[in-house]
Design a protein around this motif. Structure first.
Motif, PDB file in Angstrom:
ATOM      1  N   GLY A 167       0.782  -1.227   0.000  1.00 14.92           N
ATOM      2  CA  GLY A 167       0.000   0.000   0.000  1.00 14.92           C
ATOM      3  C   GLY A 167       0.810   1.271   0.000  1.00 14.92           C
ATOM      4  N   TYR A 168       2.070   1.193   0.390  1.00 18.51           N
ATOM      5  CA  TYR A 168       2.917   2.384   0.473  1.00 18.51           C
ATOM      6  C   TYR A 168       3.667   2.656  -0.830  1.00 18.51           C
ATOM      7  N   ASP A 169       3.488   1.800  -1.835  1.00 21.48           N
ATOM      8  CA  ASP A 169       4.229   1.933  -3.094  1.00 21.48           C
ATOM      9  C   ASP A 169       3.294   1.657  -4.261  1.00 21.48           C
ATOM     10  N   ILE A 170       3.080   2.654  -5.125  1.00 23.25           N
ATOM     11  CA  ILE A 170       2.154   2.508  -6.248  1.00 23.25           C
ATOM     12  C   ILE A 170       2.580   1.389  -7.184  1.00 23.25           C
ATOM     13  N   ASP A 171       3.885   1.290  -7.460  1.00 18.63           N
ATOM     14  CA  ASP A 171       4.380   0.241  -8.360  1.00 18.63           C
ATOM     15  C   ASP A 171       4.117  -1.147  -7.792  1.00 18.63           C
ATOM     16  N   GLU A 172       4.261  -1.295  -6.469  1.00 18.09           N
ATOM     17  CA  GLU A 172       3.995  -2.587  -5.838  1.00 18.09           C
ATOM     18  C   GLU A 172       2.507  -2.926  -5.908  1.00 18.09           C
ATOM     19  N   LYS A 174       0.506  -1.984  -8.296  1.00 15.40           N
ATOM     20  CA  LYS A 174       0.253  -2.367  -9.687  1.00 15.40           C
ATOM     21  C   LYS A 174       0.679  -3.810  -9.939  1.00 15.40           C
ATOM     22  N   LYS A 175       1.804  -4.207  -9.339  1.00 14.18           N
ATOM     23  CA  LYS A 175       2.254  -5.600  -9.468  1.00 14.18           C
ATOM     24  C   LYS A 175       1.251  -6.544  -8.819  1.00 14.18           C
ATOM     25  N   TYR A 176       0.733  -6.121  -7.675  1.00 14.30           N
ATOM     26  CA  TYR A 176      -0.242  -6.945  -6.964  1.00 14.30           C
ATOM     27  C   TYR A 176      -1.508  -7.109  -7.793  1.00 14.30           C
ATOM     28  N   ALA A 177      -1.965  -6.000  -8.391  1.00 15.25           N
ATOM     29  CA  ALA A 177      -3.151  -6.049  -9.250  1.00 15.25           C
ATOM     30  C   ALA A 177      -2.906  -6.936 -10.464  1.00 15.25           C
ATOM     31  N   ALA A 178      -1.681  -6.884 -11.004  1.00 14.26           N
ATOM     32  CA  ALA A 178      -1.343  -7.734 -12.148  1.00 14.26           C
ATOM     33  C   ALA A 178      -1.379  -9.212 -11.757  1.00 14.26           C
ATOM     34  N   ASP A 179      -0.995  -9.515 -10.523  1.00 20.06           N
ATOM     35  CA  ASP A 179      -0.984 -10.905 -10.051  1.00 20.06           C
ATOM     36  C   ASP A 179      -2.376 -11.418  -9.712  1.00 20.06           C
ATOM     37  N   TYR A 180      -3.206 -10.561  -9.100  1.00 25.21           N
ATOM     38  CA  TYR A 180      -4.458 -11.049  -8.532  1.00 25.21           C
ATOM     39  C   TYR A 180      -5.704 -10.281  -8.975  1.00 25.21           C
ATOM     40  N   ASP A 229      -4.873   6.916  -1.337  1.00 18.75           N
ATOM     41  CA  ASP A 229      -4.463   7.674  -2.526  1.00 18.75           C
ATOM     42  C   ASP A 229      -3.657   6.802  -3.477  1.00 18.75           C
ATOM     43  N   ASN A 230      -2.773   5.985  -2.943  1.00 16.86           N
ATOM     44  CA  ASN A 230      -1.965   5.091  -3.775  1.00 16.86           C
ATOM     45  C   ASN A 230      -2.833   4.051  -4.474  1.00 16.86           C
ATOM     46  N   LEU A 231      -3.848   3.546  -3.787  1.00 16.25           N
ATOM     47  CA  LEU A 231      -4.753   2.570  -4.399  1.00 16.25           C
ATOM     48  C   LEU A 231      -5.472   3.174  -5.595  1.00 16.25           C
ATOM     49  N   VAL A 232      -5.952   4.404  -5.439  1.00 14.05           N
ATOM     50  CA  VAL A 232      -6.651   5.068  -6.542  1.00 14.05           C
ATOM     51  C   VAL A 232      -5.718   5.245  -7.733  1.00 14.05           C
ATOM     52  N   ARG A 233      -4.502   5.709  -7.469  1.00  8.63           N
ATOM     53  CA  ARG A 233      -3.555   5.950  -8.564  1.00  8.63           C
ATOM     54  C   ARG A 233      -3.097   4.651  -9.230  1.00  8.63           C
ATOM     55  N   SER A 234      -3.026   3.592  -8.458  1.00  2.01           N
ATOM     56  CA  SER A 234      -2.490   2.341  -9.007  1.00  2.01           C
ATOM     57  C   SER A 234      -3.456   1.656  -9.954  1.00  2.01           C
ATOM     58  N   ILE A 235      -4.748   1.910  -9.817  1.00  3.35           N
ATOM     59  CA  ILE A 235      -5.724   1.257 -10.693  1.00  3.35           C
ATOM     60  C   ILE A 235      -6.578   2.290 -11.419  1.00  3.35           C
ATOM     61  N   GLU A 236      -5.937   3.409 -11.762  1.00  2.00           N
ATOM     62  CA  GLU A 236      -6.604   4.474 -12.490  1.00  2.00           C
ATOM     63  C   GLU A 236      -6.112   4.478 -13.934  1.00  2.00           C
ATOM     64  N   LYS A 237      -7.050   4.431 -14.859  1.00  2.00           N
ATOM     65  CA  LYS A 237      -6.717   4.453 -16.280  1.00  2.00           C
ATOM     66  C   LYS A 237      -7.119   5.804 -16.862  1.00  2.00           C
ATOM     67  N   THR A 238      -6.245   6.417 -17.672  1.00  2.00           N
ATOM     68  CA  THR A 238      -6.526   7.726 -18.265  1.00  2.00           C
ATOM     69  C   THR A 238      -6.622   7.599 -19.786  1.00  2.00           C
ATOM     70  N   GLU A 239      -7.716   8.125 -20.346  1.00  2.00           N
ATOM     71  CA  GLU A 239      -7.904   8.118 -21.795  1.00  2.00           C
ATOM     72  C   GLU A 239      -8.366   9.506 -22.239  1.00  2.00           C
ATOM     73  N   GLU A 240      -8.129   9.824 -23.530  1.00  2.00           N
ATOM     74  CA  GLU A 240      -8.569  11.104 -24.088  1.00  2.00           C
ATOM     75  C   GLU A 240      -9.620  10.872 -25.173  1.00  2.00           C
ATOM     76  N   PHE A 241     -10.650  11.758 -25.167  1.00  2.00           N
ATOM     77  CA  PHE A 241     -11.725  11.676 -26.150  1.00  2.00           C
ATOM     78  C   PHE A 241     -12.008  13.069 -26.713  1.00  2.00           C
ATOM     79  N   LYS A 242     -12.443  13.112 -27.993  1.00  2.00           N
ATOM     80  CA  LYS A 242     -12.770  14.381 -28.650  1.00  2.00           C
ATOM     81  C   LYS A 242     -14.250  14.372 -29.015  1.00  2.00           C
ATOM     82  N   TYR A 243     -14.949  15.456 -28.654  1.00  2.00           N
ATOM     83  CA  TYR A 243     -16.381  15.552 -28.935  1.00  2.00           C
ATOM     84  C   TYR A 243     -16.706  16.925 -29.508  1.00  2.00           C
TER      85      TYR A 243
END
Length: 318
Positions: A167-172, A174-180, A229-243
């Protein structure tokens, strides 16, 4: 001590590893003066906590999972029951979620039925003991078969505690999410939100004294928001759209907007302006057709349905 009427005391040696000698009776007249404690000296019980759990692990011949609650309303062996029940339930929801992900990762469709059953028993806990020292709950795996090597119960508990450490490391994370996957992270987020609201701290640990395994991690008051805060950032996806379309609601103070595209069917978009272009809100018209570029942040898995937030990062007249 020197004023004790009986004239004797019980002597116990506490060794560096936390183990104790057999109590013996010693007469006060036979104790050298330098054996008596100094004024304002106190015994450090920190080792006793681990040694108590280790002793239970040895006597029960199994690993022991401990949940230790502390906080403003948590006294020595005492905690408001409503608070206790809610916090414990969130821990159990996290365990259930991670157990599903763990079993899916460890087993395959070709795994034998009995292997899956044993893994299921190794990832489910029974309550069997409580200790004082704030509120300490001890659990053991439902699988009580003796083993000469560490089992999947040890692996499961260590990986569950790994989430608390990650929980104290965003990269960790992300690795956890990739595993499970994200489900366990979502349940971890729910637990932390409740702990933050309830002002309760938590420490989780796993002790298997037979194989000299001890893993633990605590989450203190100031850690909770950092991990959230780290949990939100670790599983947050950013995309761009034009309308292309028109605004039908604008808040010049907050920078909030409502926008309807000229697609068929029309798409309604709500969000806010990026701080870099927030000052342009005053010049916009409801009659004018605009092309906007939206940055959409999708917070995956923290609720039953994915949450998204839209921010206009660029805008021009059409």
């Amino acid at each position: 001590m020197k004023q004790i009427d009986e004239g004797f005391v019980y002597l116990i040696d506490v060794y560096q590893d936390g183990t104790k000698s057999v109590p013996t009776i010693v007469f006060l007249k036979d104790i050298p003066d330098d054996y008596f404690p100094e004024v304002d000296s106190y015994f450090d019980f920190s080792l006793e906590k681990e040694s108590d759990v280790a002793a239970l692990s040895i006597s029960r011949q199994c690993g022991v999972f401990e949940i230790h609650f502390t906080g403003a309303d948590v006294k020595y062996g005492n905690m408001p029951f409503e608070q206790y029940a809610k916090c414990l339930q969130k821990v159990e929801e996290l365990r259930q979620s991670f157990a599903r992900s763990n079993i899916k990762k460890v087993t395959s469709s070709k795994a034998q039925k009995n292997e899956k059953e044993q893994l299921g028993l190794n990832t489910r806990f029974d309550y069997f003991y409580s200790l004082a020292g704030s509120v300490r709950v001890l659990l053991r795996p439902q699988n009580l078969q003796a083993s000469f090597v560490s089992t999947s119960a040890d692996d499961f508990a260590k990986e569950l505690i790994r989430l608390f450490k990650a929980g104290y490391d965003i990269d960790e994370l992300k690795k956890y999410a990739a595993d499970y996957g994200n489900e366990a992270l979502a349940k971890f987020n729910d637990l932390l939100e409740l702990l933050k609201k309830s002002k309760v701290n938590i420490e989780v640990s796993w002790t298997n004294a037979k194989f000299k395994i001890h893993e633990s991690k605590s989450v203190k008051e100031h850690d909770k928001q950092i991990i959230i805060d780290n949990l939100v950032r670790s599983i947050e996806k950013t995309e761009e759209f034009k309308y292309q379309g028109q605004f039908y609601s604008l808040n010049t103070r907050s920078g909030q907007f409502s926008f309807e595209t000229n697609d068929k069917p029309a798409l309604a978009i709500r969000g806010k302006f990026d701080d870099a272009i927030k000052d342009r809100v005053h010049s916009l018209s409801f009659e004018q057709l605009y092309e906007i570029i939206i940055e959409r942040k999708i917070k995956l898995g923290l609720v039953n349905q994915n949450r998204s937030s839209d921010t206009i990062i660029d805008i021009k007249k059409v």
